[in-house]
Structure formats: C-alpha cells, structure tokens
Scaffold this active site. Structure first.
Site, short mmCIF file in Angstrom:
data_model
loop_
_atom_site.label_atom_id
_atom_site.label_comp_id
_atom_site.label_asym_id
_atom_site.label_seq_id
_atom_site.Cartn_x
_atom_site.Cartn_y
_atom_site.Cartn_z
N ASP A 1 -2.71 -18.56 1.67
CA ASP A 1 -3.66 -19.33 0.87
C ASP A 1 -4.37 -20.36 1.73
O ASP A 1 -5.58 -20.55 1.67
CB ASP A 1 -2.97 -19.97 -0.35
CG ASP A 1 -1.67 -20.68 -0.03
OD1 ASP A 1 -1.18 -20.57 1.11
OD2 ASP A 1 -1.13 -21.37 -0.92
N LYS B 1 3.33 -15.42 3.61
CA LYS B 1 3.60 -16.24 2.42
C LYS B 1 5.11 -16.47 2.41
O LYS B 1 5.82 -16.12 1.45
CB LYS B 1 3.10 -15.50 1.16
CG LYS B 1 3.11 -16.33 -0.10
CD LYS B 1 2.05 -17.42 -0.15
CE LYS B 1 2.22 -18.28 -1.39
NZ LYS B 1 1.31 -19.43 -1.44
N TYR C 1 0.80 -1.21 0.00
CA TYR C 1 0.00 0.00 0.00
C TYR C 1 0.84 1.27 0.00
O TYR C 1 0.42 2.30 -0.50
CB TYR C 1 -0.91 0.03 1.23
CG TYR C 1 -2.21 -0.71 1.05
CD1 TYR C 1 -2.22 -2.08 0.86
CD2 TYR C 1 -3.42 -0.05 1.09
CE1 TYR C 1 -3.41 -2.78 0.71
CE2 TYR C 1 -4.63 -0.73 0.94
CZ TYR C 1 -4.61 -2.09 0.75
OH TYR C 1 -5.80 -2.76 0.60
N ASP D 1 -12.27 -8.95 4.69
CA ASP D 1 -13.53 -9.03 3.93
C ASP D 1 -14.04 -10.46 3.92
O ASP D 1 -15.23 -10.73 4.05
CB ASP D 1 -13.33 -8.57 2.48
CG ASP D 1 -13.64 -7.08 2.29
OD1 ASP D 1 -13.47 -6.33 3.28
OD2 ASP D 1 -14.04 -6.69 1.19
N ASP E 1 -6.31 -6.96 4.34
CA ASP E 1 -7.41 -6.36 3.60
C ASP E 1 -8.31 -7.47 3.06
O ASP E 1 -9.53 -7.44 3.20
CB ASP E 1 -6.86 -5.51 2.45
CG ASP E 1 -7.97 -4.91 1.60
OD1 ASP E 1 -8.94 -4.40 2.18
OD2 ASP E 1 -7.87 -4.98 0.35
C1 IPM Z 1 -10.44 -1.30 3.68
C2 IPM Z 1 -10.63 -0.78 2.28
C3 IPM Z 1 -9.46 0.17 1.98
C4 IPM Z 1 -8.18 -0.63 2.06
C5 IPM Z 1 -9.60 0.89 0.62
C6 IPM Z 1 -10.90 1.65 0.49
C7 IPM Z 1 -8.44 1.81 0.37
O1 IPM Z 1 -10.71 -1.83 1.38
O2 IPM Z 1 -10.40 -0.48 4.62
O3 IPM Z 1 -10.35 -2.52 3.85
O4 IPM Z 1 -7.82 -1.31 1.10
O5 IPM Z 1 -7.53 -0.57 3.11
MG MG Z 2 -10.82 -3.73 2.30
#
Ligand code: IPM
Ligand code: MG
Length: 373
Positions: A229, A197, A141, A257, A253
């Site tokens: 993975d 990894k 990032y 999710d 990240d």
């Molecule tokens: C998160 C989001 C952010 C990230 C984006 C919007 C930049 O996906 O907070 O998980 O990748 O950190």
């Molecule tokens: Mg995210």
C-alpha cells in the site's frame, strides 16, 4: 546469428502491433546480418475461435521449439462469460507456465519527450526509471484450491455461494525470482525494493525472510522492504526514487500498470518473461478491443519488447540499443500515435510509426556497418 522466433499476435490490437514489431526486427536482422526464422501461431480468443482452446498444443510445441516468443495481446469481450479455462487469458497464463517464465521484467521509463503524457508534474516524474520484477508463476494466479462453490441458485439464501483462491509461495519460488532481481540491479543503480504485505500475509512474511537471506549474497546491492500500500503511494509521490521493485505476482500486476500510468505511456511499456528455456516478450498494454482494427494502436510497446528479446534471449545488446535509440529519436522528432498526441500534436498510424522506427533502425545500422568496415 540465426534467430528462431514464434509470434503469437493474439487478439484485439495484438496482430497490428506485432506486425510492426516484426517489421522492425526484420530491419535489425538485415542491418546487423542475422537470419530470422518466424513461425506464427494462435493464442487466446483467436485460438478459441479456431480450435476451441486458448492454447492449442501446436502453439505450445512451436514456442518450445523456438528460442523466443513474441506475443501481441490476448483478451476479447466475446469470451467474457466463458468458464475460466475457456477464456483467452487462460492461454496467456498457460503459456507463461509452459515456458517456465517465472520472472516478469517490466521497465517503466519516463521519456522527456513525452512529459505532457504523464499526469504528474514534470519535476516529480523526471528521472523515473523503474524495473519491476514480478514473480509470474505463483501466488493467487496459480494457487490451488480455487473455486466458486455452493448453490447455483442465487435465491438459495441458506447456501450462499462462496469463492476461494489460494495464495501460496514456496521458498525456492521466492529465491529464484529474487536472484533475478538482484542480478539485474547490478546492471543498474544497485537498489532492490522488495514489496510485500508482511504485516498481514504469511506469504509475505516468508517472502521477506527469503529475500533478505538471498540479499546477503549480493552485498553490493542495497535491499529495502516496503508494504504494497505504501509502495503504491510512493510510486505516485516520488517515482524517481525507485530502481528495481521485486514483488509477487498479483502485487506486480497492479504496480506495473500503475507505473505505466505514472510515466504516462502505457502504450510504450514492454515486458520480458524469463527464467525458463524460452523467453516470452510482450507489450503490457493488452488487447484494447475498442480501438482494434482502426490502425491507431501504438506499436512501440511491442517494438520495445523486441529490444528486450534481443538483449535477454540473444545477448545482442547493440541491436537492442539500436531499437531503443530509434524509438527515442522518433519521439524526440515529434512522432506520435493517437494515444501520445497532446493538444495540437498530429498523430500517425500504427503502420506509419512502425515504418518510421524501421527507417531509423536502417539508418543507424548503416552508420554502424560503415564505421566497422
Ligand atoms: C498482465 C495482464 C495479465 C495478468 C492478464 C491478461 C491475465 O494483466 O500481463 O499484466 O494479469 O498477468
Ligand atoms: Mg496486468
């Protein structure tokens, strides 16, 4: 106590969910006798429209002058084709950096009342209570150099364009986030799974080495390592076996999710980004432009982010617990926003859900006050 907070409602459903989170926070403040001082500022697409900058200086100054920041969401399709620095997301990445928030805490908890929302069978997902500790200021990032280089003309096949990003981690960067994970594990089931990894990446080899070394300072916490993975697969197969997952920025990240998908309640996911002088609190769900302005967004992720703020920045754990139990009670009572309603379940609006949680908080605070007096 005086609670000095900056709110950054941002884009999409951000303003709607932030409004409900602030409403619940105000109720907590009233019920527990705290003073609230709230400064509202722009970030993301809203700030781009007003100031041509996704993170204006006034916003940074206000955040740095407060004790905690509550963010709604950033991201709007109108800016999708902007250069990277002029995208709403650039504002989010920069505020994380300005606040020195290197440790991103993302709990993913299974709520029995929401069993129908998980895509997994209940016996698989039952008991899932994961805390992802994601490194937030390093890796791909932020690594330099980064660029898209070469001819602008795609037909120039002699000089095809190429792109490059840099994954870079220093030992101190790994060390500090590892300490956060081990410390938090002590308040939980005392297990840390470090995800990397290391069979492919140098960054991960250093990561594993440093985490192992730091782990020796926490002999009461059990440390294990897993490749990313494999962790992604186990997260779906046996989510209940995880306690704290410690991982770098990009893996975190993705896995956070995924963890949200596993418990089936992305709208309920809250987060805290800590480590610097000012904590940043935000729901994980993002700006959801497709449902913005319709009054149907789920405010619970933002509301639970306020609970995290009360706990981590202000050490007000009874107040935090009051919000969390109120959310649980509301879910148990069958209250649902559209994203949570299944089958014949009726759904209520963003505003109605915020109002209900505030009511539960008011009732709980009243009981607490009468017991105390
Ligand atoms: C998160 C989001 C952010 C990230 C984006 C919007 C930049 O996906 O907070 O998980 O990748 O950190
Ligand atoms: Mg995210």
């Amino acid at each position: 106590m005086n609670l000095r907070i900056t709110t950054l409602p941002g884009d999409g459903i951000g303003p709607e969910v932030t409004a409900q989170a602030v409403r619940v926070l105000a109720e907590v403040a009233r019920g527990f006798g705290h003073q609230l001082q709230i400064d509202k500022k722009e970030i993301g697409g809203e700030a781009l429209t007003k100031f041509g900058n996704p993170l204006p200086d006034v916003t940074i100054q206000s955040c740095l002058a407060s004790q905690a920041v509550l963010l709604g969401a950033v991201g709007a399709p109108a800016f999708d084709h902007n250069p990277r620095e002029l995208r709403p997301e650039a504002g989010l990445l920069r505020i994380r950096k300005e606040l020195g928030a290197f440790a991103n805490l993302r709990p993913a908890v299974f709520y029995p009342a929401l069993a129908a929302c998980s895509p997994l069978r209940e016996e698989v997902v039952r008991g899932t209570d994961i805390l992802i500790v994601r490194e937030l200021l390093g890796g791909l990032y932020f690594g330099e150099p980064r660029a898209i280089e070469g001819a602008d003309d795609a037909r120039d096949t002699l000089h095809p364009r190429h792109a490059l990003n840099t994954m870079r981690y220093s030992e101190p960067e790994i060390e500090r986030v590892a300490r956060v994970a081990f410390t938090l594990a002590r308040g939980r089931r005392r297990r840390v799974l470090s995800v990397d990894k290391a069979n492919v990446l140098e960054c991960s080899r250093l990561w594993r080495e440093v985490v192992t070394r730091i782990g020796a300072d926490y002999p009461d916490v059990q440390l294990a390592h897993m490749y990313v993975d494999s962790a992604a697969m186990m997260l779906v197969l046996k989510p209940a076996q995880f306690d704290v997952i410690l991982t770098e920025n990009m893996f975190g990240d993705i896995l956070s999710d995924q963890a949200g998908g596993v418990v089936g309640a992305l709208g309920l996911l809250a987060s805290a980004s800590i480590g610097g002088p000012v904590g940043l609190y935000e729901p994980v769900h993002g700006s959801a432009p497709d449902i913005a302005g319709k009054g149907i967004a789920n405010p619970l992720g933002a509301i639970l982010s306020v609970a995290m703020m009360l706990r981590h920045t202000f050490q007000l754990s009874s107040e935090a617990a009051c919000i969390e139990t109120s959310v649980m009670a509301a879910l148990q009572a069958g209250l649902r926003t559209a994203d949570l309603a299944r089958g014949s379940e009726r759904s209520i609006s963003t505003d109605a859900m915020g109002e209900k949680i505030a009511e539960y908080v008011r009732a709980a605070a009243a009981v607490k006050t009468s017991v105390a007096s």
